[in-house]
Structures are given as structure tokens and as C-alpha cells.
Design a protein around this motif. Structure first.
Motif, mmCIF file in Angstrom:
data_model
loop_
_atom_site.group_PDB
_atom_site.id
_atom_site.type_symbol
_atom_site.label_atom_id
_atom_site.label_comp_id
_atom_site.label_asym_id
_atom_site.label_seq_id
_atom_site.Cartn_x
_atom_site.Cartn_y
_atom_site.Cartn_z
ATOM 1 N N GLY A 70 52.323 -9.874 -59.853
ATOM 2 C CA GLY A 70 51.325 -10.850 -59.415
ATOM 3 C C GLY A 70 51.738 -11.537 -58.118
ATOM 4 N N HIS A 71 53.014 -11.852 -57.995
ATOM 5 C CA HIS A 71 53.538 -12.468 -56.770
ATOM 6 C C HIS A 71 53.322 -11.525 -55.586
ATOM 7 C CE1 HIS A 71 56.525 -14.569 -54.160
ATOM 8 N NE2 HIS A 71 56.720 -13.330 -53.715
ATOM 9 N N GLU A 72 53.699 -10.258 -55.766
ATOM 10 C CA GLU A 72 53.542 -9.280 -54.680
ATOM 11 C C GLU A 72 52.073 -9.085 -54.330
ATOM 12 O OE1 GLU A 72 56.067 -8.405 -52.949
ATOM 13 O OE2 GLU A 72 57.474 -9.327 -54.348
ATOM 14 N N ALA A 73 51.225 -9.005 -55.355
ATOM 15 C CA ALA A 73 49.784 -8.866 -55.118
ATOM 16 C C ALA A 73 49.264 -10.078 -54.343
ATOM 17 C CB ALA A 73 49.041 -8.716 -56.438
ATOM 18 N N GLY A 74 49.874 -11.247 -54.610
ATOM 19 C CA GLY A 74 49.486 -12.470 -53.893
ATOM 20 C C GLY A 74 49.665 -12.313 -52.380
ATOM 21 N N HIS A 75 50.773 -11.705 -51.966
ATOM 22 C CA HIS A 75 50.997 -11.458 -50.528
ATOM 23 C C HIS A 75 49.861 -10.605 -49.960
ATOM 24 C CE1 HIS A 75 54.930 -13.224 -50.000
ATOM 25 N NE2 HIS A 75 55.512 -12.454 -50.899
ATOM 26 N N TYR A 76 49.435 -9.626 -50.742
ATOM 27 C CA TYR A 76 48.367 -8.719 -50.292
ATOM 28 C C TYR A 76 47.034 -9.467 -50.185
ATOM 29 C CZ TYR A 76 44.964 -4.899 -50.485
ATOM 30 O OH TYR A 76 43.916 -4.064 -50.227
ATOM 31 N N LYS A 84 59.685 -8.822 -44.905
ATOM 32 C CA LYS A 84 60.044 -10.234 -45.038
ATOM 33 C C LYS A 84 58.848 -11.153 -44.792
ATOM 34 C CE LYS A 84 64.632 -11.985 -44.326
ATOM 35 N NZ LYS A 84 65.790 -11.820 -43.449
ATOM 36 N N TYR A 85 58.703 -12.154 -45.652
ATOM 37 C CA TYR A 85 57.634 -13.133 -45.461
ATOM 38 C C TYR A 85 58.223 -14.517 -45.225
ATOM 39 C CZ TYR A 85 54.441 -9.529 -47.083
ATOM 40 O OH TYR A 85 53.730 -8.377 -47.209
ATOM 41 N N SER A 86 57.404 -15.387 -44.654
ATOM 42 C CA SER A 86 57.872 -16.746 -44.375
ATOM 43 C C SER A 86 57.927 -17.553 -45.664
ATOM 44 C CB SER A 86 56.932 -17.433 -43.398
ATOM 45 O OG SER A 86 55.726 -17.735 -44.061
ATOM 46 N N HIS A 98 54.577 -18.448 -46.991
ATOM 47 C CA HIS A 98 53.927 -17.288 -47.620
ATOM 48 C C HIS A 98 54.484 -17.049 -49.020
ATOM 49 C CE1 HIS A 98 52.539 -15.367 -43.560
ATOM 50 N NE2 HIS A 98 51.774 -16.362 -43.951
ATOM 51 N N GLU A 99 55.791 -17.257 -49.157
ATOM 52 C CA GLU A 99 56.396 -17.080 -50.487
ATOM 53 C C GLU A 99 55.822 -18.098 -51.472
ATOM 54 O OE1 GLU A 99 57.940 -14.607 -51.462
ATOM 55 O OE2 GLU A 99 58.423 -13.709 -49.542
ATOM 56 N N GLN A 100 55.613 -19.319 -50.990
ATOM 57 C CA GLN A 100 55.038 -20.352 -51.866
ATOM 58 C C GLN A 100 53.621 -19.981 -52.288
ATOM 59 O OE1 GLN A 100 55.677 -23.878 -49.372
ATOM 60 N NE2 GLN A 100 56.716 -24.755 -51.137
HETATM 61 ZN ZN LIG Z 1 57.406 -12.610 -51.813
#
Ligand SMILES: [Zn+2]
Length: 405
Positions: A130-136, A191-193, A196-198
Motif C-alpha cells: 500500500g505504501h509503494e502504491a501510494g507513491h504511484y 529514492k523519494y523525498s 513523499h514518504e510521509q
Molecule cells: Zn517509500
């Protein structure tokens, strides 16, 4: 409040890089793209093309785990989490003992085996997916791509990898080579900022709760990782340091990240799950990874980080001991080789063969331990059982010799 105190507090807030970042309420996280999304403008299409090329290499990589049961299981969890949107993702399980997962803008998701080895239930897997999908869904890559500096860095990493592969042995592609040389350069591509991770954390939590998975399992994943790293450091007589706290890090520090995840999980549990806590799915997880479970432990134990391995195995055994867990605990003790470890290993192997269908390797380890302790007949019986179960084992000839067959 005195003026001095107020300004001290203000200064603390301003100087602390995280205190002012604020927690993102998960329900404010909505997708910025719709199902079946394709890159729109020229910029984004260029970025997709690059990642499509990268994906081709990854898809053909020797490092991808091609286990149909595991693939189906992970696909099923994606489906529960994302519904029709799951069709826009391709998940690749890559052999790498590090705890990591990555998301590319074109829908390619990479999950390391080292991450799977550290997960205890289906909700924890769903939290990562879900976290990874969030980045997408939040189109974080596009935002990164708009920065020329980032773009140049990604292109040069990919070019470097390409050059390494064409100068290499030919039968492995650049992704395999890059992994062998230094997976750090690969990570820099994804890598994300910190912000973005939040967002991805908040998005992932929302997906988790909507699918009625236990939202608290997201923070639990980090908690497990921290205590494992502490155990590893302690075993090497070093003090644990949260390396993500450095200014260079793009990930929020794990402690504050965990706090945010916990607070948001409380809110979601109350709002969406009636305080029931949601389902963790320990049994479905164990069944889902049964086909690869022992290879995950094997990979971890072979790293010879005994502090981490022994901690991890004991922690996984919270959900009940299995033959595999006992066997690999024995292997971790054997590899460590401190005083008293061969006795601890022998005991673990003895425990491992008590199960109805023990891992065959446990019979071998138990057999040799018994012979060493002077119980030759018992040892030979165990080795014979090992040969019955693994007649084509690489060490079968040697084992036959040992027992005089
Ligand atoms: Zn992440």
C-alpha cells in the motif's frame, strides 16, 4: 508562558527538521490518476520509456523469484488492497537480503526477499504494498523527474549500469550486475523525498484500513526492524544508531515515522473499523509464503549476521515454532560458533526433527550433531532419512559414505 520559553520552543521547532513536517491525515490522500493511466505529456512519456526499459531487464533478471504460488498470493493481496487498480501494477519479487521495496512511475513494483523474510502477517505485507502504491497514485516520480538534477542522476545511473553490462560476461543483464556490484546505485533511482514518504505512509494506511487489514501493522513493521537492528548491533558490541536520522536521509526517521503511523492507525481504526483493530492474517501469510519460506530464512542466515538472524527467528516464532525456524536457528548458532553454540545448535536441530514433516535438511544437521555427540546409531538413522527425502542432494554421496551405504 514567558517570552524566553516561547522563543526557545519556536527555535526548537524551527531547528528540528521533522517537528514542523506535520502528520498527514490518511483520509486526505486521494489518487491523482485514474485506472489504466498512461503517461500524458512528453516529459512523462520519456520517463516511462526509461522505466519500461529498466523493467524489461528486471523481468528477465536471474534475481526474480518465479514461484507461481507466491506470485498468485501477492497478486491476491494487491487485489484486496487496490481492487480494479491492481491491474495497473506488476510486482517483481527480487532476491536481495536487504529490507526494501521500490515503486517506479510506470507501475513496476519491486519487493526484496529480505523484506518478505521480516514480515509476520498479511497486513504487514499489505502495508508495504500500500505504501509503494501510494507513491504511484500520488505521482511522486513525476515530481522528481521535473527536477533536472534528479533526471540527470537517474539517466547516468542507468547508463552506467548499461555500460557495465555490455562490458560484462554477456549472460547476465545490467540489473543483475548492478545488484551484484552495489544495490545502492539502484536504490538511488527509486529514492523519494521525505514528504513523499510521509504521503505514501498516509496513503498506504488508508488502503490498509479500507481493505479491513489491521492498520497498526504498518508501524509494527518498523518496530520489528528497529529491534532487529538493535540486536544485530548489540551482537557486534556496537551501539544502535538510527542512521535515517542523518540530514542526508530522504526517509523520515523511523521513530517519528512510527509515531505518525500509530496515531493515524488509531484514527482509522476508530473511524472505519469500529475499534475492532482489523485483521492481521497470520495464517494466510504463512500459507501464502510456504513455497519460499525456507529459502527466505536461508538467505538471511547465510549473511552471517548472527545477532540479526537469531533475533529475527525468535521474533518470527511468536506466531508458533516450525521445523524450518528451529533448523535455521540451529544454522545461525552453528555459523556463529561461540562457546556453547554447537550444543544450542544440536538442541535446535533436535527440536526441528520433532515435527510431523520436518524440513529434510534438519535430519542431516541432527544426524551429524548426534554422531558428534557419540550417538552414532541415532545419527545414522537421521542421515538415512535425509537421503530418503533428498536422494539427489549435492552432498548425497558423502552422506552415503558416512553411514556406510
Ligand atoms: Zn517509500
Amino acid at each position: 508562558m514567558s517570552r524566553v520559553l516561547v522563543s526557545t520552543l519556536l527555535l526548537t521547532v524551527l531547528l528540528s527538521p521533522y517537528a514542523n513536517a506535520g502528520r498527514i491525515p490518511p483520509m486526505t490522500m486521494t489518487p491523482l490518476i485514474s485506472p489504466g493511466y498512461e503517461a500524458e505529456d512528453k516529459d512523462e512519456r520519456g520517463m516511462w520509456q526509461l522505466f519500461n526499459r529498466l523493467e524489461e531487464d528486471i523481468a528477465n533478471s536471474n534475481l526474480v523469484v518465479r514461484d507461481p504460488e507466491l506470485t498468485a498470493y501477492v497478486g491476491g493481496v494487491m487485489q484486496q488492497l487496490l481492487g480494479e487498480m491492481a491491474a495497473d501494477f506488476r510486482v517483481y519479487i527480487v532476491r536481495n537480503p536487504d529490507f526494501n521495496a521500490s515503486m517506479a512511475p510506470n507501475g513496476m513494483m519491486i519487493v526484496h526477499t529480505g523484506l518478505l523474510a521480516r514480515i509476520k502477517n498479511e497486513a504487514q505485507l499489505a502495508a508495504v504494498l500500500g505504501h509503494e502504491a501510494g507513491h504511484y497514485f500520488r505521482r511522486h516520480s513525476v515530481q522528481r523527474w521535473r527536477s533536472m538534477k534528479t533526471r540527470t542522476a537517474i539517466m547516468s545511473v542507468i547508463a552506467l549500469g548499461g555500460a557495465a553490462a555490455s562490458g560484462g560476461s554477456g549472460n547476465s543483464n545490467w540489473y543483475d550486475l548492478a545488484n551484484a556490484i552495489n544495490s545502492g546505485i539502484l536504490l538511488s533511482i527509486f529514492k523519494y523525498s521525505r514528504s513523499h514518504e510521509q504521503e505514501a505512509d498516509a496513503y498506504g494506511l488508508r488502503l490498509l484500513a479500507e481493505a479491513e487489514y489491521a492498520p497498526h501493522q504498518a508501524a509494527a513493521v518498523w518496530g520489528q526492524l528497529i529491534s532487529e537492528r538493535m540486536a544485530s548491533a548489540e551482537a557486534r558490541n556496537k551501539r544502535y544508531r538510527d542512521r535515517s536520522r542523518s540530514a542526508m536521509s530522504t526517509h523520515p526517521p523511523t521513530e517519528s515515522r512510527m509515531t505518525d503511523l500509530r496515531l493515524s492507525a488509531n484514527d482509522l481504526d476508530e473511524m472505519m473499523l469500529g475499534g475492532s483493530g482489523g485483521r492481521a492474517g497470520v495464517r494466510t501469510w504463512r500459507a501464502g509464503i510456504a513455497s519460499v519460506g525456507s529459502s527466505l530464512l536461508e538467505e538471511q542466515v547465510r549473511l552471517n549476521d548472527s545477532g540479526a538472524s537469531i533475533h529475527l527467528i525468535n521474533s518470527l516464532a511468536d506466531g508458533g515454532w516450525t521445523s524450518d525456524l528451529y533448523y535455521y536457528l540451529g544454522e545461525a548458532y552453528s555459523l556463529r560458533g561461540d562457546e556453547g553454540d554447537s550444543e544450542l545448535a544440536a538442541q535446535a536441530y533436535a527440536d526441528a526433527v520433532q515435527f510431523a514433516e520436518p524440513i529434510p535438511e534438519a535430519y542431516r544437521a541432527y544426524g551429524y550433531a548426534q554422531i558428534k555427540a557419540g550417538y552414532t546409531e541415532d545419527g545414522h538413522q537421521a542421515l538415512a532419512r535425509y537421503l530418503e527425502l533428498r536422494p539427489d542432494a549435492p552432498d548425497a554421496a558423502m552422506t552415503r559414505f558416512t553411514i556406510g551405504q
